[in-house]
Write an enzyme that holds these catalytic residues in place. Structure first.
Site, PDB file in Angstrom:
ATOM      1  N   GLU A 331       0.829  -1.195   0.000  1.00  0.00           N
ATOM      2  CA  GLU A 331       0.000   0.000   0.000  1.00  0.00           C
ATOM      3  C   GLU A 331       0.865   1.247   0.000  1.00  0.00           C
ATOM      4  O   GLU A 331       1.881   1.320   0.692  1.00  0.00           O
ATOM      5  CB  GLU A 331      -0.977   0.015   1.182  1.00  0.00           C
ATOM      6  CG  GLU A 331      -0.365  -0.003   2.561  1.00  0.00           C
ATOM      7  CD  GLU A 331      -1.423  -0.048   3.670  1.00  0.00           C
ATOM      8  OE1 GLU A 331      -2.482  -0.674   3.470  1.00  0.00           O
ATOM      9  OE2 GLU A 331      -1.175   0.545   4.741  1.00  0.00           O
ATOM     10  N   CYS A 332       0.481   2.198  -0.813  1.00  0.00           N
ATOM     11  CA  CYS A 332       1.097   3.512  -0.927  1.00  0.00           C
ATOM     12  C   CYS A 332       2.594   3.401  -1.219  1.00  0.00           C
ATOM     13  O   CYS A 332       2.987   3.166  -2.357  1.00  0.00           O
ATOM     14  CB  CYS A 332       0.814   4.337   0.320  1.00  0.00           C
ATOM     15  SG  CYS A 332       0.936   6.127   0.015  1.00  0.00           S
ATOM     16  N   ALA A 333       3.453   3.561  -0.223  1.00  0.00           N
ATOM     17  CA  ALA A 333       4.893   3.447  -0.464  1.00  0.00           C
ATOM     18  C   ALA A 333       5.244   2.101  -1.081  1.00  0.00           C
ATOM     19  O   ALA A 333       6.113   2.012  -1.961  1.00  0.00           O
ATOM     20  CB  ALA A 333       5.656   3.644   0.840  1.00  0.00           C
ATOM     21  N   LEU A 335       3.393   0.328  -3.040  1.00  0.00           N
ATOM     22  CA  LEU A 335       3.010   0.418  -4.449  1.00  0.00           C
ATOM     23  C   LEU A 335       4.124   1.062  -5.266  1.00  0.00           C
ATOM     24  O   LEU A 335       4.504   0.570  -6.332  1.00  0.00           O
ATOM     25  CB  LEU A 335       1.713   1.224  -4.568  1.00  0.00           C
ATOM     26  CG  LEU A 335       1.350   1.754  -5.957  1.00  0.00           C
ATOM     27  CD1 LEU A 335       1.036   0.611  -6.912  1.00  0.00           C
ATOM     28  CD2 LEU A 335       0.161   2.713  -5.875  1.00  0.00           C
ATOM     29  N   SER A 427      -1.838  -0.821  -3.964  1.00  0.00           N
ATOM     30  CA  SER A 427      -2.771   0.296  -4.034  1.00  0.00           C
ATOM     31  C   SER A 427      -2.260   1.445  -3.183  1.00  0.00           C
ATOM     32  O   SER A 427      -1.425   1.268  -2.291  1.00  0.00           O
ATOM     33  CB  SER A 427      -4.149  -0.154  -3.519  1.00  0.00           C
ATOM     34  OG  SER A 427      -4.965   0.942  -3.194  1.00  0.00           O
TER      35      SER A 427
END
Length: 449
Positions: A331-333, A335, A427
């Site tokens: 998630e986030c980083a 991704l 994501s």
């Protein structure tokens, strides 16, 4: 029974983190076992809380986990503690945009039946502080037990402020002068995480303990915390009745580049039957031996992009793991790290996309539905998560890559987002897995297969 108090403020920037962290450190220095909490989805403040208290900083976010879990999660995190200190988010009554008090400090204080101490930046006001304090105390149903003054200019200024608060029957429990020695540096998403400056952060926390002990009536704060009534909440448990057999190894990324995670995530993975092994993508040259699944949370890979790119051995190992069908949740980083490039620098190449920094901030809660089956969640799963980043990924979702790919999530007002396959879920959406505990078991089951 856990003595507890909420540290709130009229708005962001008044000094909640300074006071909350200092109180945690000062009471810990006294020999108390202190449990730290933060309202909302913040990852950075709990890192400083953990340094101050010597135990994990935890989040209480009724938007992401549901208000019914706030009491149980608090009881779980406060187990064995003498005192719990809960730092609020933004202003006392600020919560999810357009949803009233939902997600606010006031809502969490009410759910915990905890008294509130307000931190007020008094640098540019005198007697007017009485109107401010009176307004916040009378607006809602919180039980405001006192005020701690911040950025007081002089003895005379402090006396004016104390007299004003006395007029409206609100005791002043402390007064802090400006203290540059305890200031923490900031950048594009707030404070620099403690994991990136551990030695300096420890020194700051130690200085905060000294400052708060000298400036705040700790006995009065402890008495406020003792005034909280008995709680009947049953502690939340990360264990499941049917853990996945085989104890598959789940590697969890950490270190300075990936410091955004909730303590409950690894607890849920362990409870679901995994053997959780942490590793640091900045320094480790390969995945932990026997890795069957990889979890990569949030953080600041854009700050460490050069070092992450230089670790070519690990990038290649992750690419091989993904090509062999290894289970990955990011998630986030995470991704960004899985993309082909980040700001032009080579990354793992698991996802055929490019990530870049942008000047604009993407921020807010999202009510999302899974569009594709993945090792994290089957299509149709509904979650509430949070976005917080200054980067973008091209393309935005796996729908544009190949027939075998798919988008991770969809939510109202935006195009589908993220990348989901039978083995990978990546994501921007941050999730608090305690709100959807099936995520952990889904991932561990996929790892075991």
């Amino acid at each position: 029974m856990v003595n507890r108090v909420v540290i709130a403020a009229p708005a962001s920037g008044h000094g909640k983190t300074t006071v909350a962290t200092g109180l945690l450190a000062a009471f810990t220095r006294r020999g108390l076992r202190v449990a730290p909490f933060k309202v909302g989805p913040d990852y950075i403040d709990p890192g400083y809380h953990a340094l101050a208290a010597g135990r994990p900083g935890r989040n209480l976010d009724p938007v992401m986990v549901g208000e019914h879990l706030i009491g149980p999660l608090f009881a779980h995190g406060a187990a064995g503690a003498d005192l719990a200190i809960v730092e609020g988010v933004m202003g006392l009554y600020d919560g999810r945009t357009g949803a009233g008090e939902a997600g606010s400090t006031a809502q969490v204080a009410a759910l915990l039946d905890a008294p509130v101490i307000m931190v007020v930046d008094a640098a540019a006001q005198g007697r007017s502080i009485a109107a401010l304090v009176h307004g916040f105390r009378s607006f809602g149903n919180v039980r405001m037990a006192g005020v701690i003054l911040n950025r007081v200019g002089s003895d005379r200024h402090e006396q004016i402020l104390r007299d004003a608060c006395e007029e409206v029957g609100t005791p002043v429990l402390g007064a802090l002068r400006r203290a540059d020695a305890v200031a923490a540096p900031s950048r594009h998403l707030g404070l620099v995480p403690a994991a990136e400056r551990r030695a300096e952060a420890l020194a700051s926390v130690d200085a905060l303990a000294t400052l708060i002990a000298a400036s705040v009536d700790l006995d009065a704060v402890a008495a406020v915390a003792r005034s909280a009534p008995y709680s009947t909440a049953t502690a939340w448990s990360p264990s499941t009745q049917d853990p996945v057999p085989g104890r598959p190894v789940v590697a969890v990324a950490g270190g300075p580049a990936f410091s955004f995670s909730y303590a409950e995530t690894t607890e849920l993975l362990t409870g679901a039957g995994a053997t959780v092994v942490p590793f640091d993508p900045l320094h480790d040259r390969s995945l932990p031996p026997g890795t069957r699944a990889l979890v990569v949370g949030g953080g600041f890979p854009e700050v460490h992009a050069g070092a992450l790119s230089d670790n070519a051995e690990l990038r290649a190992d992750v690419a091989r793991f993904a090509a062999a069908g290894g289970t990955i949740a990011a998630e986030c980083a995470g991704l960004l790290w899985l993309c082909r490039t980040l700001d032009g620098l080579p990354m793992c190449g698991v996802i055929d996309a490019e990530a870049v920094m942008t000047p604009s901030l993407t921020l807010g809660y999202r009510d999302a539905v899974a569009l594709s089956d993945s090792p994290l969640a089957p299509a149709g799963t509904r979650v509430t998560g949070h976005e917080f980043h200054r980067t973008t990924v091209h393309p935005r979702s796996g729908l544009l890559l190949s027939p075998a790919g798919g988008a991770a999530w969809a939510w109202r007002g935006a195009d589908p987002e993220g990348f989901a396959t039978g083995s990978v879920h990546a994501s921007y959406l941050h999730l608090h897995w305690a709100g959807v505990p099936a995520l952990a078991r889904n991932l561990v089951a996929a790892a075991a297969r």
